[in-house]
Design a protein around this motif. Structure first.
Motif, PDB file in Angstrom:
ATOM      1  N   ILE A 348       0.838  -1.203   0.000  1.00 17.26           N
ATOM      2  CA  ILE A 348       0.000   0.000   0.000  1.00 17.26           C
ATOM      3  C   ILE A 348       0.871   1.250   0.000  1.00 17.26           C
ATOM      4  O   ILE A 348       0.570   2.238  -0.689  1.00 17.26           O
ATOM      5  CB  ILE A 348      -0.950  -0.028   1.205  1.00 17.26           C
ATOM      6  N   SER A 349       1.963   1.240   0.739  1.00 16.20           N
ATOM      7  CA  SER A 349       2.876   2.391   0.760  1.00 16.20           C
ATOM      8  C   SER A 349       3.434   2.669  -0.628  1.00 16.20           C
ATOM      9  O   SER A 349       3.480   3.817  -1.073  1.00 16.20           O
ATOM     10  CB  SER A 349       4.024   2.126   1.734  1.00 16.20           C
ATOM     11  N   ALA A 350       3.858   1.609  -1.328  1.00 20.33           N
ATOM     12  CA  ALA A 350       4.388   1.793  -2.681  1.00 20.33           C
ATOM     13  C   ALA A 350       3.309   2.271  -3.642  1.00 20.33           C
ATOM     14  O   ALA A 350       3.569   3.091  -4.534  1.00 20.33           O
ATOM     15  CB  ALA A 350       4.985   0.477  -3.182  1.00 20.33           C
ATOM     16  N   ASN A 391       7.923   5.256  -9.559  1.00 20.87           N
ATOM     17  CA  ASN A 391       7.047   4.309  -8.877  1.00 20.87           C
ATOM     18  C   ASN A 391       7.414   2.850  -9.128  1.00 20.87           C
ATOM     19  O   ASN A 391       7.389   2.041  -8.186  1.00 20.87           O
ATOM     20  CB  ASN A 391       5.591   4.570  -9.261  1.00 20.87           C
ATOM     21  N   PRO A 392       7.768   2.451 -10.366  1.00 28.78           N
ATOM     22  CA  PRO A 392       8.217   1.056 -10.546  1.00 28.78           C
ATOM     23  C   PRO A 392       9.448   0.718  -9.713  1.00 28.78           C
ATOM     24  O   PRO A 392       9.567  -0.400  -9.197  1.00 28.78           O
ATOM     25  CB  PRO A 392       8.513   0.984 -12.052  1.00 28.78           C
ATOM     26  N   ALA A 393      10.364   1.696  -9.576  1.00 26.77           N
ATOM     27  CA  ALA A 393      11.549   1.458  -8.749  1.00 26.77           C
ATOM     28  C   ALA A 393      11.171   1.322  -7.276  1.00 26.77           C
ATOM     29  O   ALA A 393      11.769   0.524  -6.541  1.00 26.77           O
ATOM     30  CB  ALA A 393      12.548   2.598  -8.931  1.00 26.77           C
ATOM     31  N   VAL A 394      10.158   2.083  -6.852  1.00 25.30           N
ATOM     32  CA  VAL A 394       9.675   1.972  -5.473  1.00 25.30           C
ATOM     33  C   VAL A 394       9.113   0.579  -5.225  1.00 25.30           C
ATOM     34  O   VAL A 394       9.386  -0.053  -4.195  1.00 25.30           O
ATOM     35  CB  VAL A 394       8.614   3.057  -5.181  1.00 25.30           C
ATOM     36  N   PHE A 395       8.329   0.066  -6.181  1.00 25.38           N
ATOM     37  CA  PHE A 395       7.782  -1.283  -6.047  1.00 25.38           C
ATOM     38  C   PHE A 395       8.902  -2.323  -6.023  1.00 25.38           C
ATOM     39  O   PHE A 395       8.825  -3.318  -5.287  1.00 25.38           O
ATOM     40  CB  PHE A 395       6.815  -1.580  -7.188  1.00 25.38           C
ATOM     41  N   ALA A 396       9.938  -2.109  -6.845  1.00 29.82           N
ATOM     42  CA  ALA A 396      11.065  -3.037  -6.843  1.00 29.82           C
ATOM     43  C   ALA A 396      11.762  -3.029  -5.486  1.00 29.82           C
ATOM     44  O   ALA A 396      12.147  -4.084  -4.952  1.00 29.82           O
ATOM     45  CB  ALA A 396      12.048  -2.668  -7.951  1.00 29.82           C
TER      46      ALA A 396
END
Length: 613
Positions: A348-350, A391-396
């Motif tokens: 949820i944070s990501a 955002n994709p890097a945050v999810f990674a």
């Protein structure tokens, strides 16, 4: 024929450049949305060359938001939404309040008045609908508990922003701006002469009125209308009905009840999900959803002035810190405080670590009301662009943290008494959404990917034959059915290597890919064959091209549904025999069956004797 066609030019330039730069981004192992954003920057007013119509781009992006929220609603039910209200409502409120206070603090450091700080903070507190949903869909977790919480959180933010957009014009004079009540406030509120409290009350009543109409009248009319159109037998009319309902409800909700397009479309999809035709409706609207969501990212890129990265570096970095770190940390602590697993909190944070369309609308309104300086709008736009790209890097990063956390938690020191106890046999019982998939204890087994209409029939056949098998499934409803049937199930997307590994792909004898998407099936087959070259792979396809694609990736047997149907039909037709005195009529089921893909016997090609009787 007119040559001034800004709408066509905007769509062509947007989609064309998005395709080119999306392809380049994919080649460089970058998220495709980075390419879409760069395409928007190139056709925006801040770079040389062709400039697309920015107003049209914004409206096209709004179409993307409508269709995307409609698609999410199709996978939701009222029960799903209410099941997460205990965390979504307080979580969204506290997280928005925290982000708003952080934004006000940065505004104070920049010397802005309190009104500007409130607008700036609110703009940083709300996540982008499109980015959040795309992220959940790409990871196929939108139907999991994490996905439901994130979408519920998003709905609460949506309602809060509707209130903010209604209240700001009424409060602009008090906050130090230019009041524009006559232009922006509700005519009904003006006629009654209500104050700020009245504005809030009327807005909430209108939202509740819309929900009541959808749950009352909509639940009867929409499924009935969809069923009626389906019985006409016209696929074109059915597709038109789906789009007309989605867009019509969204537009009507905005004009009649004052709620956002996104909220209206979500409820339209949620009501339609109660129909048995919801799966078909989702398929029919998918191409348009994908196209318009791409145009959304292009329109966001058009707003960005890349030169602000040089002229306002430190304020931009501070804004980005609030969006990615401050807001996400607040969301993480809130979810953990409600005793949800760390995996749920991280996801949820990501999901919330970005801002988008509502932030742009709020920034424009704030500038128009003389509350927010133009520099604040530039910071919001820069923060949105950079947070979307990151955002994709945050999810990674979140994925790495979850693996690290799970690895640590998976091997805790055991008490002596527990170490002396005999170990239980390894199983792969259905796991919760937020746990790491447990590895199966099966070997020499069959792995069945997908438990829909085809997969469930295959599963019944395997069970009847006594073949040991397990199922990989990521949708919620089939998982519940599998649990009731006592079938060993692994929750997740089989495209992911860790999911296949937990199914012991290396020790499996057979893989059956029963999902309809040949593209995704190809990825699964390729990954599985790399892990187990001797694996027997059976897949399904809908065309000759898909058959060749899957066989080229390693599938040994590919079943094309249309061909098997044709074979079944031909099998019921008796082979013609030449009339003669010794001819005995045979029963259709006693006749030999000639496969469609085998050429006729050579004797069938011999020319008949013209004198033969």
């Amino acid at each position: 024929m007119p040559h001034d066609t800004p709408l066509i030019a905007t769509i062509v330039a947007g989609l064309g450049l998005a395709f080119i730069f999306g392809l380049i981004a994919n080649r460089l192992k970058l998220p495709t949305l980075v390419g879409y954003l760069l395409a928007g920057i190139l056709i925006g007013p801040h770079t040389p060359g062709y400039v697309a119509d920015q107003k049209l781009g914004t409206e096209l992006a709004e179409m993307g938001v409508i269709l995307l929220m409609f698609g999410v609603g199709l996978h939701f039910s009222l029960k799903d939404l209410l099941s997460v209200r205990a965390i979504a409502v307080p979580g969204a409120v506290v997280q928005m309040a925290t982000a708003t206070l952080l934004g006000m603090g940065l505004a104070w450091l920049l010397g802005w008045p309190i009104g500007a700080g409130i607008v700036f903070g609110l703009a940083l507190s709300v996540a982008s609908t499109v980015v959040l949903l795309r992220a959940l869909q790409e990871r196929r977790i939108i139907e999991t508990e994490r996905g439901r919480i994130a979408v519920g959180w998003l709905i609460v933010e949506d309602i809060a922003m509707v209130l903010a957009l209604v209240l700001l014009p009424a409060l602009a004079g008090v906050l130090g701006g230019a009041p524009q009540t006559s232009a922006a406030s509700d005519p009904f509120v003006q006629w009654l002469g209500l104050g700020v409290g009245g504005v809030i009350l009327v807005t909430l009543l209108k939202v509740l009125g819309f929900v009541a109409v959808m749950l009352g009248l909509g639940r009867k009319v929409i499924p009935w209308l969809l069923s009626y159109v389906a019985h006409t037998g016209s696929r074109e009319l059915f597709r038109l009905a789906v789009l007309a309902i989605a867009l019509g409800v969204a537009f009507g909700a905005a004009k009649l009840f004052g709620v956002s397009f996104a909220l209206g479309a979500f409820f339209a999809g949620m009501i339609m999900s109660e129909s048995e035709l919801s799966h078909r409706a989702a398929e029919e609207s998918l191409p348009l959803r994908d196209a318009f969501s791409v145009l959304f990212f292009v329109s966001v890129g058009m707003l960005f002035n890349p030169w602000t990265l040089l002229t306002a570096t430190w304020p931009i970095l501070a804004t980005l810190f609030i969006i990615i770190i401050g807001k996400s940390l607040a969301a993480f602590l809130i979810v953990v405080a409600f005793r949800y697993p760390a995996g749920t909190a991280l996801t949820i944070s990501a999901s919330l670590a970005q801002i988008g369309e509502f932030s742009f609308i709020l920034a424009e309104l704030g500038v128009g009301l003389k509350l927010l300086p133009p520099e604040g709008r530039d910071l919001i736009l820069a923060g949105a662009i950079l947070s979307i790209m990151l955002n994709p890097a945050v999810f990674a990063g979140v994925g790495w943290l979850k693996r690290r956390f799970d690895l640590t938690a998976a091997h805790p020191p055991e008490p002596a008494a527990r170490r002396e106890a005999p170990a239980a046999p390894p199983t792969a019982a259905p796991v919760e959404d937020d746990e790491t998939p447990q590895s199966t204890g099966l070997t020499g087994h069959t792995i069945l990917v997908g438990y829909g209409r085809v997969g469930s029939l295959v599963g019944e056949g395997l069970r009847a034959k006594g073949v040991p098998y397990l199922v990989i499934e990521d949708a919620t409803r089939p998982q519940a059915r599998l649990r009731n049937e006592g079938v060993e199930t692994i929750t997740g997307n089989a495209v992911q290597e860790d999911i296949l590994a937990s199914a012991n792909i290396a020790g499996a004898q057979r893989l059956i890919v029963a999902i309809p998407s040949a593209f995704e099936a190809g990825q699964i087959v390729e990954t599985a064959k790399a892990a187990n070259p001797g694996l027997i792979v059976i897949a399904r396809a809908h065309s000759d091209a898909e058959v060749e694609h899957l066989k080229g990736l390693g599938a040994g047997v590919v079943i094309m549904g249309e061909r098997e149907i044709a074979r079944g039909i031909i099998g019921e037709i008796p082979t013609p025999t030449r009339p003669g005195p010794a001819t005995v009529a045979a029963h259709p089921h006693d006749l030999p069956f000639v496969p469609l893909d085998e050429p006729p016997a050579a004797a069938d090609h011999k020319p008949r004797d013209a004198t033969a009787s």
